[in-house]
Motif scaffolding. Structure first.
Motif, PDB file in Angstrom:
ATOM      1  N   PHE A   5      52.102  41.406  90.171  1.00  0.00           N
ATOM      2  CA  PHE A   5      51.149  41.746  91.221  1.00  0.00           C
ATOM      3  C   PHE A   5      51.036  43.257  91.294  1.00  0.00           C
ATOM      4  O   PHE A   5      52.020  43.968  91.099  1.00  0.00           O
ATOM      5  N   THR A   6      49.845  43.724  91.595  1.00  0.00           N
ATOM      6  CA  THR A   6      49.641  45.149  91.786  1.00  0.00           C
ATOM      7  C   THR A   6      49.527  45.412  93.282  1.00  0.00           C
ATOM      8  O   THR A   6      48.661  44.861  93.959  1.00  0.00           O
ATOM      9  N   SER A   7      50.417  46.237  93.778  1.00  0.00           N
ATOM     10  CA  SER A   7      50.380  46.610  95.186  1.00  0.00           C
ATOM     11  C   SER A   7      49.596  47.900  95.336  1.00  0.00           C
ATOM     12  O   SER A   7      49.935  48.926  94.742  1.00  0.00           O
ATOM     13  N   VAL A  14      51.472  50.229  92.376  1.00  0.00           N
ATOM     14  CA  VAL A  14      52.688  49.865  91.638  1.00  0.00           C
ATOM     15  C   VAL A  14      52.664  48.375  91.319  1.00  0.00           C
ATOM     16  O   VAL A  14      51.951  47.606  91.955  1.00  0.00           O
ATOM     17  N   THR A  15      53.470  47.984  90.342  1.00  0.00           N
ATOM     18  CA  THR A  15      53.549  46.582  89.931  1.00  0.00           C
ATOM     19  C   THR A  15      54.770  45.939  90.565  1.00  0.00           C
ATOM     20  O   THR A  15      55.863  46.512  90.572  1.00  0.00           O
ATOM     21  N   LEU A  16      54.564  44.745  91.111  1.00  0.00           N
ATOM     22  CA  LEU A  16      55.646  43.928  91.647  1.00  0.00           C
ATOM     23  C   LEU A  16      55.794  42.713  90.746  1.00  0.00           C
ATOM     24  O   LEU A  16      54.801  42.123  90.311  1.00  0.00           O
ATOM     25  N   THR A  65      55.363  51.243 103.760  1.00  0.00           N
ATOM     26  CA  THR A  65      54.216  50.359 103.513  1.00  0.00           C
ATOM     27  C   THR A  65      54.431  49.508 102.268  1.00  0.00           C
ATOM     28  O   THR A  65      54.037  48.341 102.229  1.00  0.00           O
ATOM     29  N   LEU A  66      55.063  50.073 101.252  1.00  0.00           N
ATOM     30  CA  LEU A  66      55.339  49.328 100.020  1.00  0.00           C
ATOM     31  C   LEU A  66      56.423  48.273 100.271  1.00  0.00           C
ATOM     32  O   LEU A  66      56.331  47.146  99.776  1.00  0.00           O
TER      33      LEU A  66
END
Length: 184
Positions: A5-7, A14-16, A65-66
């Motif tokens: 997932f891209t946040s 960033v990628t999760l 927030t992230l």
């Protein structure tokens, strides 16, 4: 298959990484990097979400927030957690995860419990500080009210006639006084 997932909660995005079931979670546990931050709904089954930090970054440098974005992803992908209003989401560095042979697939423990953080725990601390601040303000208001009431009572006493007719303040002209009936 691990999901990506891209946040966009931060810039640059960033990628999760996320495991959808216990087998994918096990895969992520096995192949995690020391720079990975692991997220999970506390005390209920959920997906494992990983945030890969850049080398040299620490958990303290991750924007709130992230962290909240990753926590929402974990909660949304928990069968029980997504139905609950209040859930705790725990997160820690991948290096703190502890896996033994006797544990079930996807299950982990921690090397150091002190290094595990809770998102709601941080919110509770903020709320606690807010409540304490409110209590201080209310106490100050109560003290001001008491002081005003004391001042009003003192002013009322000064205006009152009850203090005028006290024996210790009275003088008599009977004995030894120079009271003369001679006016002229």
């Amino acid at each position: 298959m691990v999901f990506y997932f891209t946040s966009t909660a931060v810039d640059p995005p960033v990628t999760l990484f996320m495991g959808m079931d216990k087998f994918e979670n096990e895969h992520l546990i096995k192949w995690g990097w020391p720079e990975d931050v692991w997220f999970h709904v506390d005390k209920v089954s959920s997906a494992h979400v990983y945030l890969r930090l850049n080398p040299g970054e620490s958990l303290d440098s991750v924007p709130q927030t992230l962290i909240e974005d990753a926590a929402q992803l974990v909660k949304a992908n928990s069968i029980e957690g997504c139905k609950m209003n209040d859930v705790d989401v725990v997160y820690t560095m991948w290096e703190n995860l502890h896996k033994t042979e006797s544990m079930e697939v996807g299950q982990i423990g921690f090397h150091k419990q002190k290094e595990v953080r809770k998102i709601r725990g941080e919110r509770e601390q903020r709320d606690k500080e807010e409540r304490e601040d409110k209590k201080k303000k209310m106490k100050k208001i109560e003290e001001q009210k008491k002081e005003e009431e004391k001042k009003r009572k003192e002013e009322a006493e000064l205006r009152s006639y009850s203090n005028l007719m006290k024996e210790e303040k009275m003088k008599s002209n009977k004995d030894g006084g120079s009271d003369s009936d001679d006016f002229m």
